[in-house]
Each structure stands twice: as C-alpha cells, then as structure tokens.
Design a protein around this motif. Structure first.
Motif, PDB file in Angstrom:
ATOM      1  N   GLU A   1       0.831  -1.194   0.000  1.00 63.70           N
ATOM      2  CA  GLU A   1       0.000   0.000   0.000  1.00 63.70           C
ATOM      3  C   GLU A   1       0.874   1.256   0.000  1.00 63.70           C
ATOM      4  OE1 GLU A   1      -4.126   0.942   2.491  1.00 63.70           O
ATOM      5  OE2 GLU A   1      -2.521  -0.239   3.401  1.00 63.70           O
ATOM      6  N   LEU A   2       1.857   1.308   0.911  1.00 68.69           N
ATOM      7  CA  LEU A   2       2.698   2.498   1.028  1.00 68.69           C
ATOM      8  C   LEU A   2       3.661   2.625  -0.140  1.00 68.69           C
ATOM      9  CD1 LEU A   2       3.351   4.949   2.733  1.00 68.69           C
ATOM     10  CD2 LEU A   2       5.042   3.592   3.967  1.00 68.69           C
ATOM     11  N   LEU A   3       4.279   1.519  -0.552  1.00 67.25           N
ATOM     12  CA  LEU A   3       5.222   1.577  -1.672  1.00 67.25           C
ATOM     13  C   LEU A   3       4.545   2.034  -2.960  1.00 67.25           C
ATOM     14  CD1 LEU A   3       7.387  -1.624  -1.057  1.00 67.25           C
ATOM     15  CD2 LEU A   3       8.186   0.746  -0.992  1.00 67.25           C
ATOM     16  N   ALA A   4       3.273   1.678  -3.125  1.00 67.55           N
ATOM     17  CA  ALA A   4       2.543   2.113  -4.321  1.00 67.55           C
ATOM     18  C   ALA A   4       2.275   3.612  -4.295  1.00 67.55           C
ATOM     19  CB  ALA A   4       1.230   1.345  -4.450  1.00 67.55           C
ATOM     20  N   GLU A   5       2.224   4.214  -3.085  1.00 76.67           N
ATOM     21  CA  GLU A   5       1.976   5.642  -2.946  1.00 76.67           C
ATOM     22  C   GLU A   5       3.258   6.470  -3.089  1.00 76.67           C
ATOM     23  OE1 GLU A   5       0.152   6.250   0.830  1.00 76.67           O
ATOM     24  OE2 GLU A   5      -1.581   4.963   0.402  1.00 76.67           O
ATOM     25  N   LEU A   6       4.396   5.896  -2.731  1.00 78.53           N
ATOM     26  CA  LEU A   6       5.670   6.605  -2.755  1.00 78.53           C
ATOM     27  C   LEU A   6       6.211   6.696  -4.183  1.00 78.53           C
ATOM     28  CD1 LEU A   6       7.293   4.961   0.396  1.00 78.53           C
ATOM     29  CD2 LEU A   6       6.394   7.285   0.219  1.00 78.53           C
ATOM     30  N   PRO A   7       7.199   7.574  -4.432  1.00 74.85           N
ATOM     31  CA  PRO A   7       7.808   7.641  -5.761  1.00 74.85           C
ATOM     32  C   PRO A   7       8.286   6.258  -6.202  1.00 74.85           C
ATOM     33  CG  PRO A   7       8.557   9.471  -4.420  1.00 74.85           C
ATOM     34  CD  PRO A   7       7.755   8.579  -3.512  1.00 74.85           C
ATOM     35  N   PRO A   8       8.081   5.892  -7.486  1.00 72.52           N
ATOM     36  CA  PRO A   8       8.420   4.547  -7.953  1.00 72.52           C
ATOM     37  C   PRO A   8       9.886   4.184  -7.708  1.00 72.52           C
ATOM     38  CG  PRO A   8       7.122   5.713  -9.596  1.00 72.52           C
ATOM     39  CD  PRO A   8       7.473   6.721  -8.545  1.00 72.52           C
ATOM     40  N   LEU A   9      10.105   2.937  -7.316  1.00 70.72           N
ATOM     41  CA  LEU A   9      11.465   2.425  -7.138  1.00 70.72           C
ATOM     42  C   LEU A   9      12.150   2.299  -8.497  1.00 70.72           C
ATOM     43  CD1 LEU A   9      10.553  -0.374  -4.611  1.00 70.72           C
ATOM     44  CD2 LEU A   9      12.023   1.570  -4.072  1.00 70.72           C
ATOM     45  N   THR A  10      13.453   2.455  -8.502  1.00 67.11           N
ATOM     46  CA  THR A  10      14.236   2.279  -9.727  1.00 67.11           C
ATOM     47  C   THR A  10      14.835   0.877  -9.720  1.00 67.11           C
ATOM     48  OG1 THR A  10      14.797   4.633  -9.779  1.00 67.11           O
ATOM     49  CG2 THR A  10      16.151   3.142 -11.104  1.00 67.11           C
ATOM     50  N   PHE A  11      14.325   0.022 -10.591  1.00 68.24           N
ATOM     51  CA  PHE A  11      14.818  -1.358 -10.655  1.00 68.24           C
ATOM     52  C   PHE A  11      16.004  -1.434 -11.605  1.00 68.24           C
ATOM     53  CE2 PHE A  11      10.246  -1.870  -9.622  1.00 68.24           C
ATOM     54  CZ  PHE A  11      10.387  -2.514  -8.402  1.00 68.24           C
ATOM     55  N   SER A  12      17.068  -2.099 -11.161  1.00 68.99           N
ATOM     56  CA  SER A  12      18.286  -2.190 -11.963  1.00 68.99           C
ATOM     57  C   SER A  12      18.471  -3.559 -12.602  1.00 68.99           C
ATOM     58  CB  SER A  12      19.510  -1.884 -11.079  1.00 68.99           C
ATOM     59  OG  SER A  12      19.573  -2.792  -9.987  1.00 68.99           O
ATOM     60  N   LYS A  13      17.578  -4.494 -12.284  1.00 64.71           N
ATOM     61  CA  LYS A  13      17.734  -5.861 -12.786  1.00 64.71           C
ATOM     62  C   LYS A  13      16.443  -6.329 -13.443  1.00 64.71           C
ATOM     63  CE  LYS A  13      18.787 -10.587 -11.265  1.00 64.71           C
ATOM     64  NZ  LYS A  13      19.073 -11.452 -10.106  1.00 64.71           N
ATOM     65  N   ARG A  14      16.551  -6.932 -14.609  1.00 64.06           N
ATOM     66  CA  ARG A  14      15.399  -7.509 -15.283  1.00 64.06           C
ATOM     67  C   ARG A  14      15.127  -8.913 -14.742  1.00 64.06           C
ATOM     68  NH1 ARG A  14      13.597  -5.137 -19.861  1.00 64.06           N
ATOM     69  NH2 ARG A  14      12.736  -7.112 -20.644  1.00 64.06           N
ATOM     70  N   ILE A  15      13.869  -9.241 -14.636  1.00 67.55           N
ATOM     71  CA  ILE A  15      13.472 -10.599 -14.272  1.00 67.55           C
ATOM     72  C   ILE A  15      12.627 -11.136 -15.417  1.00 67.55           C
ATOM     73  CG2 ILE A  15      12.155 -12.019 -12.654  1.00 67.55           C
ATOM     74  CD1 ILE A  15      12.900 -10.138 -10.439  1.00 67.55           C
ATOM     75  N   GLU A  16      13.256 -11.929 -16.252  1.00 64.60           N
ATOM     76  CA  GLU A  16      12.575 -12.484 -17.425  1.00 64.60           C
ATOM     77  C   GLU A  16      11.796 -13.719 -16.997  1.00 64.60           C
ATOM     78  OE1 GLU A  16      12.542 -10.927 -20.169  1.00 64.60           O
ATOM     79  OE2 GLU A  16      14.261  -9.553 -20.013  1.00 64.60           O
ATOM     80  N   ALA A  17      10.583 -13.503 -16.560  1.00 63.92           N
ATOM     81  CA  ALA A  17       9.792 -14.613 -16.027  1.00 63.92           C
ATOM     82  C   ALA A  17       8.320 -14.283 -16.042  1.00 63.92           C
ATOM     83  CB  ALA A  17      10.239 -14.917 -14.595  1.00 63.92           C
ATOM     84  N   LYS A  18       7.504 -15.355 -16.048  1.00 66.40           N
ATOM     85  CA  LYS A  18       6.064 -15.212 -15.893  1.00 66.40           C
ATOM     86  C   LYS A  18       5.752 -15.229 -14.399  1.00 66.40           C
ATOM     87  CE  LYS A  18       4.882 -17.577 -20.226  1.00 66.40           C
ATOM     88  NZ  LYS A  18       4.179 -18.754 -20.819  1.00 66.40           N
ATOM     89  N   VAL A  19       4.962 -14.265 -13.968  1.00 71.76           N
ATOM     90  CA  VAL A  19       4.646 -14.124 -12.546  1.00 71.76           C
ATOM     91  C   VAL A  19       3.135 -14.054 -12.366  1.00 71.76           C
ATOM     92  CG1 VAL A  19       4.907 -12.699 -10.481  1.00 71.76           C
ATOM     93  CG2 VAL A  19       6.805 -12.885 -12.115  1.00 71.76           C
ATOM     94  N   THR A  20       2.627 -14.799 -11.402  1.00 69.68           N
ATOM     95  CA  THR A  20       1.220 -14.701 -11.036  1.00 69.68           C
ATOM     96  C   THR A  20       1.119 -14.363  -9.562  1.00 69.68           C
ATOM     97  OG1 THR A  20      -0.961 -15.737 -11.277  1.00 69.68           O
ATOM     98  CG2 THR A  20       0.811 -17.126 -10.415  1.00 69.68           C
ATOM     99  N   TYR A  21      -0.035 -13.909  -9.148  1.00 67.64           N
ATOM    100  CA  TYR A  21      -0.207 -13.410  -7.780  1.00 67.64           C
ATOM    101  C   TYR A  21      -1.385 -14.093  -7.109  1.00 67.64           C
ATOM    102  CZ  TYR A  21      -1.326 -10.070  -4.019  1.00 67.64           C
ATOM    103  OH  TYR A  21      -1.609  -9.484  -2.818  1.00 67.64           O
ATOM    104  N   GLN A  22      -1.160 -14.575  -5.884  1.00 67.53           N
ATOM    105  CA  GLN A  22      -2.199 -15.163  -5.046  1.00 67.53           C
ATOM    106  C   GLN A  22      -2.531 -14.169  -3.944  1.00 67.53           C
ATOM    107  OE1 GLN A  22      -4.292 -17.602  -4.727  1.00 67.53           O
ATOM    108  NE2 GLN A  22      -4.813 -17.404  -2.573  1.00 67.53           N
TER     109      GLN A  22
END
Length: 430
Positions: free
Chosen positions: A302-323
């Motif tokens: 909740e809080l991270l979505a409200e804050l300025p976006p994080l800068t990701f330095s690594k790609r994750i080439e994968a399929k991801v699903t959420y439970q």
C-alpha cells in the motif's frame, strides 16, 4: 451441554446478525461451501446457527463449535455480501463464546496454554524457537529425519508442512540487524516497521527486504523493539482477552516510537492491526488510542505504491502470477497495489490467475487443525496456479507462502515454479 447464560449472549450484536438477508451471494465465495455443498458449511448457515444461539434456541455445544471452527475466516463472504454483514467479527465472537464455555466447564489444554500464553505473548521465546529451528537445520536434523522417516513421528500436517520451510536466518544474522535504517534523505518519512512474530523468525530475510525497499523509497525505517504479536491468532481462536492484551502492548510501543506510519508485510497481521479499534468498544480511552494507531497503519504494498516509484536495476525475465492474501484483499481491500508493483519490474510477464482471491486453505493454523479440508482447498487452488504456467507465484502473507510452497510440492512442480513473497521479488529486481 447447557445453554449459554444471558451474560454470554450479550456478546452477539443482534443487529449484525439480522443484517444477513439470506440472499446466498456468500455461497459461491465460501471455500468450505464449495467443497461440501452443505448449508451449515456456508456463512449464511453459520449465521443462522449464531442467531439460534443468540435467541437461546440452540446451545453453544460441540456441534456449534465444529461448525464455527470449520470456517477458514477468509472473509470472502464480506466482499460478496450486498448488505455489508461483518461476518469476520461475528465468527470471532462465536468462537469467543465457545472458549468462554470451555473455561467455565474445564481447564484449558496444556498445548493451548503453551501456544497462546507462553509463546505468542513472549517475543524472546519466539527468537529462541527460531534459534532452535536454525540449529536443527544447520546440523542436518531436518534432512536426516526426512531421509530416515523419523519425521513421521510428527502429526501428518506438521510433517508435510515442514518440507516447505526454508532456511531459517542464523542468530548472528538476526543480531546484525540495525535498529534504524536511514534513507539519508531530508524530511524522510519515519516508518515503524511491524516485524511480526512468525515473519521475523521464519521469514527474517523477507522483513529485511521490505525494510530495504522502504529505505530505498526514501523512508527511515525503525524496528520497534517493544512490539509483540499482533493478536490475530488469539482473536481468530476466540482468545479475545489475549488479543486485547497484545493490542495494548503494541499501541503503547508505537506511541512511544512517534512514527509517521506503521508498516507491515503480512496480510493476516495487517488486517488485525487495522481493526484494533473494534476490539475496544467498552474501553473508550483505549479505543481512541487504537484509532490513532490504525490511522497510521499501512501494508507495505500500500505504502510503496503511494511513494515515488522504485528504480529497478535488474530484469526478471519470467512469468509471474499473484495469489491474494485473503486478509489483505477481503480484510483490508488492498488488491491493485501488489499487482502494480509486480508489473513495474522490468522483464516480468504478469499473468492474472483465475480466482486469485479465493483462499489457499492456510488460514492461520487451519492447515493443521483442519488438515484434510485445507489440502482439498489447496489442491483446487493449485489447478488454477498450474494454468498460469508461471515461474513465480507471489503472495503477501507467511501462512499463504508456506501453503503455496507446500502446494508446489504436492503438485510436483519443484524446479518449474517458485513461491515467494512479493517483497522478495521486488528486492530481487533491485
């Protein structure tokens, strides 16, 4: 068994019970009803039993206890209910009445006393338990017990679940944790991190990853030392006095810390923490303090979505699903934020799972107390998981995470799929 006294009956709010219109919208949302197809296994059926007890037409007996404890407490029915019936609080009240009846007629079991009074109320004992688990893993006792079959001396639910337990952080690693993680930014938000009891023992690295993400997002993160268990398991088990005691200790601890926000990363804990003010209806002073506490409470997503976006330095080439964690989705209404954060990771192909917000069968200790039902629900969930063909299934609650790890083992998907906390996936991309 005798009917409950009128003093106990006052614990039910009859207005909340009568709000149920018996429309049946809750039926397809309820995991136990889907498994059994019986009215008594539905929220509507359980509310009818509560009404019978409240009107002194039914007894708080073993049958009533069974029906109340068969419920997972996932609160999917609350999302489905057009009348807004607060089913979660009703079933907790029913369980509280069951426990009151037991205390009047017999001494509490030794196991219940140890778990609820000696363990969950004492953070130091939890740390000692973590050290013991780490030692057992380090000397190979867990592997030896698996290979020799000694693990079978444990009850089947525990013997199966231990296979899903990852490496516990060492005492040295835990002692190295800084009490405050500074962001180095001026006017940074001061975050009080709610580390939890089970999370901080079995998922210490996940807690560290969460704190690191908040730090990189520009927050100063404080690990409040005086905090204790959130009280959720006590509340769900009808041990309301114990839950209230823990709530008071947490409110005092975070009041003294004087933080801007209180952040946790466990859906079940967060749901309880955000409902503290409902636990103090007859204690006005504490209710106001609880409301101040709740106003500061945020889930990490909740809080991270409200804050300025994080800068990701690594790609994750994968399929991801959420439970979805039931208590994050249905209890707190936090659904989109975890998905948004996952989809911000470079390289990720996000795949939405069918019925992602249906319960996985973990539900606190339900997978121990109602093992067969829990595994039936988990096996159905894994059919939906397999259809995504995801490399990662991520969730936001320790019980859900262990359950999904166990589900991967039961489905024979080891090496093809990994279950992890959403905070660990985000940290991996950093």
């Amino acid at each position: 068994m005798e009917l409950v006294s009128k003093g106990s009956l006052s614990k039910f709010d009859m207005n909340e019970i009568l709000n149920c219109m018996h429309c049946g919208f809750c039926l397809p949302a309820c995991p136990t009803y889907r498994q059994m197809g019986m009215e008594f296994a539905s929220p509507r059926g359980r509310i009818a039993l509560m009404k019978g007890v409240a009107k002194e037409e039914l007894a708080v007996d073993a049958e009533f206890e069974h029906h109340m404890n068969l419920c997972l407490g996932c609160r999917a029915c609350e999302t489905a209910c057009p009348a807004g019936v607060p089913y979660g609080s009703l079933v907790e009240t029913a369980r509280e009445m069951v426990e009151d009846q037991k205390r009047d007629s017999a001494k509490p079991s030794v196991m219940k006393t140890v778990v609820f009074d000696k363990l969950f109320k004492n953070p130091q004992r939890f740390k000692q338990l973590g050290t013991a688990l780490w030692a057992a893993q380090s000397v190979g006792l867990q592997t030896l017990a698996d290979k020799t079959g000694l693990i079978k001396v444990l009850p089947r639910p525990m013997a199966e679940m231990q296979k899903a337990v990852d490496k516990i952080a060492s005492p040295i690693a835990r002692k190295k944790r800084e009490p405050v993680m500074k962001s180095g930014q001026a006017n940074a938000l001061k975050i009080g991190f709610f580390s939890g009891c089970i999370m901080d023992v079995m998922f210490f690295e996940t807690n560290q990853a969460t704190a690191s993400l908040l730090q990189k997002a520009g927050c100063d993160v404080l690990f409040v030392q005086e905090q204790v268990c959130c009280g959720a398991l006590h509340a769900h088990a009808g041990e309301k006095d114990g839950a209230i005691e823990l709530a008071k200790r947490n409110i005092e601890a975070f009041e003294q810390a004087e933080v801007d926000f209180i952040v946790n990363n466990a859906g079940g804990c967060g749901s309880a923490l955000k409902e503290y003010h409902h636990w103090f209806h007859d204690q006005p002073e504490w209710q106001q303090r609880a409301m101040n506490f709740v106003a500061k409470m945020r889930d990490a997503n909740e809080l991270l979505a409200e804050l300025p976006p994080l800068t990701f330095s690594k790609r994750i080439e994968a399929k991801v699903t959420y439970q979805d964690s039931c208590h994050l989705a249905h209890g707190q209404g936090v659904r989109n934020q975890p998905r948004q954060l996952i989809q911000r990771i470079p390289g990720v192909e996000y795949i939405e799972m069918n019925d992602a917000d249906s319960c996985c069968g973990s539900a606190g200790i339900y997978n121990i107390t109602n093992y067969e039902m829990s595994m039936d629900i988990l096996d159905d969930k894994m059919k939906q998981v397999e259809q995504t063909k995801a490399h990662y299934i991520v969730t936001t609650n320790p019980g859900c995470l262990l359950q999904m790890k166990n589900g991967i083992i039961r489905a024979g998907l080891q090496g093809k799929m990994e279950a992890m906390h959403v905070m660990d996936l985000l940290a991996r991309a950093l």
